[in-house]
Design an enzyme around this catalytic site. Sequence first.
Site, PDB file in Angstrom:
ATOM      1  N   GLY A  76       0.798  -1.196  -0.024  1.00 27.87           N
ATOM      2  CA  GLY A  76       0.116  -0.078  -0.071  1.00 27.87           C
ATOM      3  C   GLY A  76       0.947   1.300   0.090  1.00 27.87           C
ATOM      4  O   GLY A  76       1.858   1.275  -0.433  1.00 27.87           O
TER       5      GLY A  76
ATOM      6  N   LEU B 267       0.423   3.850  -1.964  1.00 23.41           N
ATOM      7  CA  LEU B 267       0.655   3.678  -3.404  1.00 23.41           C
ATOM      8  C   LEU B 267       1.498   5.021  -3.857  1.00 23.41           C
ATOM      9  O   LEU B 267       0.748   6.010  -3.518  1.00 23.41           O
ATOM     10  CB  LEU B 267      -0.213   3.152  -4.268  1.00 23.41           C
ATOM     11  CG  LEU B 267      -1.077   1.942  -3.797  1.00 23.41           C
ATOM     12  CD1 LEU B 267      -2.387   1.728  -4.843  1.00 23.41           C
ATOM     13  CD2 LEU B 267       0.146   0.881  -3.971  1.00 23.41           C
TER      14      LEU B 267
ATOM     15  N   HIS C 299       4.536   2.429  -7.845  1.00 20.72           N
ATOM     16  CA  HIS C 299       3.752   1.003  -7.790  1.00 20.72           C
ATOM     17  C   HIS C 299       2.833   1.238  -8.693  1.00 20.72           C
ATOM     18  O   HIS C 299       2.668   0.200  -9.469  1.00 20.72           O
ATOM     19  CB  HIS C 299       2.867   1.329  -6.653  1.00 20.72           C
ATOM     20  CG  HIS C 299       3.566   1.185  -5.414  1.00 20.72           C
ATOM     21  ND1 HIS C 299       3.517   2.237  -4.360  1.00 20.72           N
ATOM     22  CD2 HIS C 299       4.190   0.283  -4.535  1.00 20.72           C
ATOM     23  CE1 HIS C 299       4.338   2.024  -3.213  1.00 20.72           C
ATOM     24  NE2 HIS C 299       4.798   0.652  -3.487  1.00 20.72           N
TER      25      HIS C 299
ATOM     26  N   GLY D 227       9.593  -3.908  -8.104  1.00 24.02           N
ATOM     27  CA  GLY D 227      10.483  -2.557  -8.580  1.00 24.02           C
ATOM     28  C   GLY D 227      11.957  -3.046  -8.434  1.00 24.02           C
ATOM     29  O   GLY D 227      12.311  -3.287  -7.500  1.00 24.02           O
TER      30      GLY D 227
ATOM     31  N   LYS E 151      14.140  -0.797  -7.586  1.00 22.17           N
ATOM     32  CA  LYS E 151      14.986  -0.072  -6.786  1.00 22.17           C
ATOM     33  C   LYS E 151      15.082  -0.981  -5.769  1.00 22.17           C
ATOM     34  O   LYS E 151      16.200  -0.837  -5.035  1.00 22.17           O
ATOM     35  CB  LYS E 151      14.008   1.057  -6.168  1.00 22.17           C
ATOM     36  CG  LYS E 151      14.476   1.912  -5.024  1.00 22.17           C
ATOM     37  CD  LYS E 151      13.730   3.108  -4.762  1.00 22.17           C
ATOM     38  CE  LYS E 151      12.613   2.822  -4.036  1.00 22.17           C
ATOM     39  NZ  LYS E 151      12.899   2.204  -2.280  1.00 22.17           N
TER      40      LYS E 151
ATOM     41  N   GLN F 237      15.862  -7.533  -3.288  1.00 23.64           N
ATOM     42  CA  GLN F 237      14.652  -8.182  -3.115  1.00 23.64           C
ATOM     43  C   GLN F 237      14.161  -8.802  -4.410  1.00 23.64           C
ATOM     44  O   GLN F 237      13.706 -10.094  -4.401  1.00 23.64           O
ATOM     45  CB  GLN F 237      13.418  -7.140  -2.862  1.00 23.64           C
ATOM     46  CG  GLN F 237      12.167  -7.704  -2.788  1.00 23.64           C
ATOM     47  CD  GLN F 237      10.900  -6.695  -2.496  1.00 23.64           C
ATOM     48  OE1 GLN F 237      11.088  -6.555  -1.031  1.00 23.64           O
ATOM     49  NE2 GLN F 237      10.276  -5.871  -3.173  1.00 23.64           N
TER      50      GLN F 237
ATOM     51  N   VAL G  45      11.323   4.498 -10.599  1.00 23.56           N
ATOM     52  CA  VAL G  45      10.589   5.690 -11.152  1.00 23.56           C
ATOM     53  C   VAL G  45      11.162   6.844 -10.093  1.00 23.56           C
ATOM     54  O   VAL G  45      11.448   6.649  -8.970  1.00 23.56           O
ATOM     55  CB  VAL G  45       8.887   5.676 -10.936  1.00 23.56           C
ATOM     56  CG1 VAL G  45       8.745   6.873 -11.144  1.00 23.56           C
ATOM     57  CG2 VAL G  45       8.412   4.518 -11.832  1.00 23.56           C
TER      58      VAL G  45
ATOM     59  N   SER H 194       9.662   6.483  -2.924  1.00 20.26           N
ATOM     60  CA  SER H 194       9.810   5.545  -1.978  1.00 20.26           C
ATOM     61  C   SER H 194       8.626   5.955  -1.032  1.00 20.26           C
ATOM     62  O   SER H 194       8.343   7.008  -0.826  1.00 20.26           O
ATOM     63  CB  SER H 194      11.226   5.502  -1.070  1.00 20.26           C
ATOM     64  OG  SER H 194      10.858   4.940   0.003  1.00 20.26           O
TER      65      SER H 194
HETATM   66  O1  PAF Z   1       8.636  -4.373  -1.945  1.00 18.22           O
HETATM   67  C1  PAF Z   1       7.399  -4.377  -1.117  1.00 18.22           C
HETATM   68  O2  PAF Z   1       6.681  -3.511  -1.007  1.00 18.22           O
HETATM   69  C2  PAF Z   1       7.233  -5.691  -0.161  1.00 18.22           C
HETATM   70  O3  PAF Z   1       8.487  -6.048   0.294  1.00 18.22           O
HETATM   71  C3  PAF Z   1       6.586  -6.824  -0.839  1.00 18.22           C
HETATM   72  C4  PAF Z   1       7.185  -7.459  -2.068  1.00 18.22           C
HETATM   73  C5  PAF Z   1       5.061  -6.176  -1.349  1.00 18.22           C
HETATM   74  C6  PAF Z   1       6.519  -7.899   0.225  1.00 18.22           C
HETATM   75  O4  PAF Z   1       5.565  -7.593   1.391  1.00 18.22           O
END
Ligand code: PAF
Length: 297
Positions: free
Chosen positions: A34, A36, A40, A150, A152, A156, A179, A188
């Site tokens: 969320g 957003l 996103h 993303g 960024k 991850q 972005v 962010s």
């Molecule tokens: O990047 C994120 O917002 C979170 O780490 C994710 C991938 C939604 C997992 O909770």
Amino acid sequence: MSTLPVVTTVRELQAQADAERAAGRRIALVPTMGALHAGHLSLVTEARRQADVVWMSIFVNPTQFNDPKDFEGYPVDMKRDLALAAEHGVDLVFSPLAAELYPEGAQTWVEVSELAEPLCGASRPGHFRGVTTVVAKLLLAARPHVAVFGQKDFQQCAVIRRMASDLGFGVEIVAAPTVREPDGLALSSRNVHLGPEARRQALALVRALDAAEQAVAQGERGRDALLAGVHAEIGQASLAQIDYAEIRDPETLEISPGQLAGPSLLALAVNFAADGPGQGAPVRLIDNRVLTPGPAA
Ligand code: PAF
């Protein structure tokens, strides 16, 4: 008034996924927590390119916060998020309660080893274990063909890609470009916590990345010399404290050799001290750039 369907249970989402798959439609999932922003929404645009239906999950995952204060302070505005998702053509939102994904007595974790150890894994113990566990659950619930994240969060993406491949999820993991604000700061959810002076100084990250890229373009190959440039650039920001600044192999995330020979990931995490009224904990920002040395002259 938005008619965006919001699903809250795994069972219902799986049933919808089965129906979409039976109809021959390709599903893209955009996992989010969320809050957003345009970053996103660019993932939604990428997801639309990749699939027939675009689903977004909105779930603030408690297990990936190594600092409970960070979790408590995480911005939540579901009404706004749903309106933005609907406006940008998301077809369905999955928004479970924590107990739906972590039922009473849950004791199963999904953990990637080496790739999750350095960089953010070293500074945020347990973070990636929380991320991979929740993303595995989201993939099992939504059964997407493709999931978009993303770039960024470079590490991850690498960790999730490894996890999806190791466990045979049969899902394509797509990393969409970062972005940025017009002045270059990577978007962010944490940027809203920067006071005015920290926001100004936060540009040190992108300046450091630009300087390193320029140095490589001008022939610099020395890892330590490039990192010295990064430290010098960020050192000019009085509110900044470097958490890490490292150059690593973009595939394995191992430390790059002393002389860069191929594409190399410059990854930065910097804490900015609070400088606004009522501001609390430092704000941790990350950013990265893949440095690509050209052929030797
Ligand atoms: O990047 C994120 O917002 C979170 O780490 C994710 C991938 C939604 C997992 O909770």
